[in-house]
Write a protein that holds these residues in place. Structure first.
Motif, short mmCIF file in Angstrom:
data_model
loop_
_atom_site.label_atom_id
_atom_site.label_comp_id
_atom_site.label_asym_id
_atom_site.label_seq_id
_atom_site.Cartn_x
_atom_site.Cartn_y
_atom_site.Cartn_z
N ARG A 7 -16.30 -14.96 1.86
CA ARG A 7 -16.22 -16.39 2.10
C ARG A 7 -17.33 -17.15 1.38
O ARG A 7 -18.34 -16.57 0.98
CB ARG A 7 -16.23 -16.71 3.58
N LYS A 62 -17.68 -26.86 5.09
CA LYS A 62 -16.40 -26.42 4.53
C LYS A 62 -16.55 -24.92 4.27
O LYS A 62 -17.51 -24.49 3.64
CB LYS A 62 -16.11 -27.14 3.21
N VAL A 89 -14.52 -21.58 2.81
CA VAL A 89 -13.38 -21.02 2.09
C VAL A 89 -13.44 -19.50 2.30
O VAL A 89 -14.43 -18.87 1.92
CB VAL A 89 -13.43 -21.37 0.59
N THR A 139 -9.07 -22.41 4.05
CA THR A 139 -10.16 -23.38 4.02
C THR A 139 -10.24 -24.07 5.37
O THR A 139 -9.24 -24.56 5.88
CB THR A 139 -9.95 -24.43 2.91
N THR A 187 -7.10 -30.76 0.16
CA THR A 187 -7.32 -29.32 0.30
C THR A 187 -6.06 -28.55 -0.05
O THR A 187 -6.10 -27.55 -0.77
CB THR A 187 -7.78 -28.99 1.74
#
Length: 138
Positions: A71, A85, A87, A100, A125
């Motif tokens: 991540r 945020k 990912v 996400t 997104t």
């Protein structure tokens, strides 16, 4: 706080997906809400950077922690956005789930508009992740 989660299945192994998403200097190519990235410092897997977002060309500071093939955690530390945020890459056989998660709010006087921007961020997104998928699956 606005909490957003978007998931997308990519027909590629984690390594191939990681090669694209971990190139965080290339973020504006996929994430249209990020206009520019300027790295300030790097300490192992943590990068402090300034990003210029599309919303009125506002500048935000981020502390980005990269956890290889797992991540990328971007924490907003200063500016109009407060929160994070994340990912994430989730292996699924020969495929990868790209996920996400946003947990953010606007700061100061703009905080009252947090709910209004939620759908805009979710749409951006989805578009970014679709662009990443197309790049990888070409």
């Amino acid at each position: 706080m606005a909490t957003i989660q978007v998931k997308l299945k990519i027909n590629a192994p984690v390594e191939k997906v990681w090669d694209v998403v971990s190139d965080i200097d290339n973020e504006p190519k996929f994430w249209k809400g990020t206009k520019e990235v300027r790295n300030i410092s790097k300490n192992e897997n943590t990068i402090n950077r300034e990003i210029t977002i599309a919303f009125r060309d506002q500048k935000c500071m981020q502390e980005v922690t990269i956890e290889p093939k797992d991540r990328i955690h971007a924490k907003f530390t200063k500016g109009i956005i407060n929160g994070e945020k994340i990912v994430s890459l989730i292996p699924e056989g020969n495929h990868t789930i790209l996920q996400t998660d946003w947990n953010i709010k606007l700061t100061g006087m703009m905080s009252m508009f947090t709910g209004m921007i939620k759908n805009h961020i979710k749409s951006g997104t989805e578009q970014a992740m679709q662009s990443i998928k197309e790049e990888i699956e070409r």
